[in-house]
Design an enzyme around this catalytic site. Structure first.
Site, PDB file in Angstrom:
ATOM      1  N   GLY A  15      -0.390  -6.076 -13.875  1.00  0.00           N
ATOM      2  CA  GLY A  15       0.325  -7.316 -14.167  1.00  0.00           C
ATOM      3  C   GLY A  15       1.581  -7.127 -15.000  1.00  0.00           C
ATOM      4  O   GLY A  15       1.998  -8.042 -15.712  1.00  0.00           O
ATOM      5  N   ASN A  17       4.592  -6.951 -13.832  1.00  0.00           N
ATOM      6  CA  ASN A  17       5.571  -7.916 -13.306  1.00  0.00           C
ATOM      7  C   ASN A  17       5.254  -9.323 -13.790  1.00  0.00           C
ATOM      8  O   ASN A  17       6.159 -10.097 -14.126  1.00  0.00           O
ATOM      9  CB  ASN A  17       5.606  -7.874 -11.780  1.00  0.00           C
ATOM     10  CG  ASN A  17       6.497  -6.768 -11.256  1.00  0.00           C
ATOM     11  OD1 ASN A  17       7.714  -6.852 -11.369  1.00  0.00           O
ATOM     12  ND2 ASN A  17       5.888  -5.722 -10.720  1.00  0.00           N
ATOM     13  N   ARG A  68     -10.739 -13.148   6.151  1.00  0.00           N
ATOM     14  CA  ARG A  68      -9.487 -13.274   5.386  1.00  0.00           C
ATOM     15  C   ARG A  68      -9.039 -14.731   5.340  1.00  0.00           C
ATOM     16  O   ARG A  68      -8.520 -15.209   4.330  1.00  0.00           O
ATOM     17  CB  ARG A  68      -8.381 -12.434   6.038  1.00  0.00           C
ATOM     18  CG  ARG A  68      -8.503 -10.954   5.782  1.00  0.00           C
ATOM     19  CD  ARG A  68      -7.308 -10.196   6.366  1.00  0.00           C
ATOM     20  NE  ARG A  68      -7.499  -8.766   6.222  1.00  0.00           N
ATOM     21  CZ  ARG A  68      -7.134  -8.052   5.152  1.00  0.00           C
ATOM     22  NH1 ARG A  68      -6.526  -8.635   4.148  1.00  0.00           N
ATOM     23  NH2 ARG A  68      -7.364  -6.761   5.084  1.00  0.00           N
ATOM     24  N   MET A  93      -2.648  -7.060  -3.942  1.00  0.00           N
ATOM     25  CA  MET A  93      -2.820  -6.030  -2.912  1.00  0.00           C
ATOM     26  C   MET A  93      -3.716  -6.505  -1.758  1.00  0.00           C
ATOM     27  O   MET A  93      -4.601  -5.776  -1.310  1.00  0.00           O
ATOM     28  CB  MET A  93      -3.375  -4.751  -3.561  1.00  0.00           C
ATOM     29  CG  MET A  93      -2.507  -4.222  -4.688  1.00  0.00           C
ATOM     30  SD  MET A  93      -0.760  -3.995  -4.250  1.00  0.00           S
ATOM     31  CE  MET A  93      -0.810  -2.302  -3.714  1.00  0.00           C
ATOM     32  N   ARG A  94      -3.470  -7.723  -1.284  1.00  0.00           N
ATOM     33  CA  ARG A  94      -4.186  -8.228  -0.106  1.00  0.00           C
ATOM     34  C   ARG A  94      -3.157  -8.721   0.894  1.00  0.00           C
ATOM     35  O   ARG A  94      -2.184  -9.376   0.510  1.00  0.00           O
ATOM     36  CB  ARG A  94      -5.082  -9.423  -0.455  1.00  0.00           C
ATOM     37  CG  ARG A  94      -6.171  -9.153  -1.427  1.00  0.00           C
ATOM     38  CD  ARG A  94      -7.287  -8.323  -0.870  1.00  0.00           C
ATOM     39  NE  ARG A  94      -7.925  -8.885   0.323  1.00  0.00           N
ATOM     40  CZ  ARG A  94      -8.740  -8.198   1.117  1.00  0.00           C
ATOM     41  NH1 ARG A  94      -8.997  -6.923   0.867  1.00  0.00           N
ATOM     42  NH2 ARG A  94      -9.288  -8.766   2.165  1.00  0.00           N
ATOM     43  N   HIS A 112       8.101  -5.672  -3.732  1.00  0.00           N
ATOM     44  CA  HIS A 112       7.625  -4.431  -3.110  1.00  0.00           C
ATOM     45  C   HIS A 112       8.376  -3.246  -3.706  1.00  0.00           C
ATOM     46  O   HIS A 112       9.603  -3.298  -3.846  1.00  0.00           O
ATOM     47  CB  HIS A 112       7.838  -4.488  -1.592  1.00  0.00           C
ATOM     48  CG  HIS A 112       7.316  -3.272  -0.916  1.00  0.00           C
ATOM     49  ND1 HIS A 112       5.961  -3.039  -0.774  1.00  0.00           N
ATOM     50  CD2 HIS A 112       7.937  -2.197  -0.394  1.00  0.00           C
ATOM     51  CE1 HIS A 112       5.783  -1.875  -0.179  1.00  0.00           C
ATOM     52  NE2 HIS A 112       6.965  -1.347   0.061  1.00  0.00           N
ATOM     53  N   GLN A 176      13.159  -1.663 -12.780  1.00  0.00           N
ATOM     54  CA  GLN A 176      14.040  -2.545 -12.006  1.00  0.00           C
ATOM     55  C   GLN A 176      13.274  -3.756 -11.454  1.00  0.00           C
ATOM     56  O   GLN A 176      13.840  -4.849 -11.341  1.00  0.00           O
ATOM     57  CB  GLN A 176      14.712  -1.766 -10.872  1.00  0.00           C
ATOM     58  CG  GLN A 176      15.598  -0.639 -11.366  1.00  0.00           C
ATOM     59  CD  GLN A 176      16.669  -1.106 -12.335  1.00  0.00           C
ATOM     60  OE1 GLN A 176      17.147  -2.236 -12.269  1.00  0.00           O
ATOM     61  NE2 GLN A 176      17.039  -0.236 -13.266  1.00  0.00           N
TER      62      GLN A 176
HETATM   63  C1  GAR Z   1       4.310  -3.013  -8.435  1.00  0.00           C
HETATM   64  O1  GAR Z   1       5.004  -1.793  -8.352  1.00  0.00           O
HETATM   65  C2  GAR Z   1       4.495  -3.821  -7.162  1.00  0.00           C
HETATM   66  O2  GAR Z   1       5.770  -3.690  -6.609  1.00  0.00           O
HETATM   67  C3  GAR Z   1       3.463  -3.158  -6.281  1.00  0.00           C
HETATM   68  O3  GAR Z   1       2.351  -2.996  -7.108  1.00  0.00           O
HETATM   69  C4  GAR Z   1       2.799  -2.781  -8.444  1.00  0.00           C
HETATM   70  C5  GAR Z   1       2.088  -3.761  -9.340  1.00  0.00           C
HETATM   71  O4  GAR Z   1       2.394  -3.508 -10.680  1.00  0.00           O
HETATM   72  N1  GAR Z   1       3.165  -3.969  -5.131  1.00  0.00           N
HETATM   73  C6  GAR Z   1       2.905  -3.460  -3.929  1.00  0.00           C
HETATM   74  O5  GAR Z   1       2.854  -2.264  -3.711  1.00  0.00           O
HETATM   75  C7  GAR Z   1       2.664  -4.488  -2.857  1.00  0.00           C
HETATM   76  N2  GAR Z   1       2.639  -3.859  -1.572  1.00  0.00           N
HETATM   77  P1  GAR Z   1       2.078  -4.605 -11.789  1.00  0.00           P
HETATM   78  O6  GAR Z   1       0.631  -5.073 -11.557  1.00  0.00           O
HETATM   79  O7  GAR Z   1       2.204  -3.836 -13.071  1.00  0.00           O
HETATM   80  O8  GAR Z   1       3.062  -5.724 -11.657  1.00  0.00           O
END
Ligand code: GAR
Length: 218
Positions: A15, A17, A68, A93-94, A112, A176
């Site tokens: 989390g 982001n 799903r 991640m789903r 992404h 970034q």
């Molecule tokens: C991030 O790098 C995001 O871009 C990636 O998972 C990570 C989550 O980090 N998402 C994917 O790969 C989606 N296909 P976070 O939980 O620290 O935000």
């Protein structure tokens, strides 16, 4: 004083982001607040981050649903109940089905860790390293029915170094990500994003995709 619109953030893990979005909201850099955080994993650290900021959290375990579509219909119900105006997938991640995508047309953003359309799916940094690209980065895009195929809002570029590992590259990309996700949310709420086929334009701000010139030794 009018209430700020709320957003729903969907996570599966750390989390970071989500944290960048919460911080941007608390600093007044985006004109919305996080109304609910939903995780498909009960042990996602992002849930703790949300709770520290007094944000409502929900866990919806995908394994509890036969299909799903059933999982997605339940997610839709929680988000509708929260009144959120925007859904942000932040390390969720789903793969989501059309049941979900059609419930919030042009109101779902995803981040992404690669320069789409290169390296969609899982392990973006690992794919970039093994392909041997000299630059990678991250992308915020609208969600459509494909996997990481929707119209692109913002991208940022990072260099790939010879001594990079998956972890060092992922960490450089993540810095970034934390900049461009709030940027994309701000653009969304500006009401100025115009989707023209695959292209997302911002009339009046035609230079949105900043190129991050960084000292290669930094
Ligand atoms: C991030 O790098 C995001 O871009 C990636 O998972 C990570 C989550 O980090 N998402 C994917 O790969 C989606 N296909 P976070 O939980 O620290 O935000």
């Amino acid at each position: 004083m009018t209430e700020k619109p709320t957003i729903a953030v969907l996570i599966s893990g750390s989390g970071s982001n989500l944290q960048a979005i919460i911080d941007a909201s608390e600093r007044g850099e985006i004109p919305c607040r996080v109304g609910v955080v939903i995780s498909n994993k009960a042990d996602a650290y992002g849930l703790v981050r949300a709770q520290k900021h007094g944000i409502t959290t929900k866990v919806l375990d995908h394994k509890a649903f036969a299909t799903r579509e059933e999982f997605d219909a339940n997610l839709v119900e929680i988000i509708r109940g929260s009144g959120a105006e925007l859904v942000c997938l932040a390390g969720f991640m789903r793969v989501l089905t059309p049941v979900f995508v059609h419930a919030f047309p042009n109101r779902i953003l995803n981040i992404h860790p690669a320069l789409l359309p290169s390296f969609p799916g899982t392990h973006g940094p690992r794919q970039a390293l093994s392909y041997g690209v000299r630059f990678s980065g991250c992308t915020v895009h609208f969600l459509d029915e494909g996997v990481d195929t929707g119209p692109i809002i913002v991208q940022a570029v990072v260099p790939v170094y010879d001594d990079d590992t998956e972890d060092t590259l992922a960490a450089r990309i993540l810095v970034q990500e934390h900049r461009i996700y709030p940027m994309a949310i701000r653009l969304f709420f500006s009401g100025k994003l115009a989707i023209d086929g695959r292209r997302v334009k911002v009339p009046g701000e035609p230079r949105i995709p900043e190129f991050f010139h960084r000292n290669p030794d930094a």
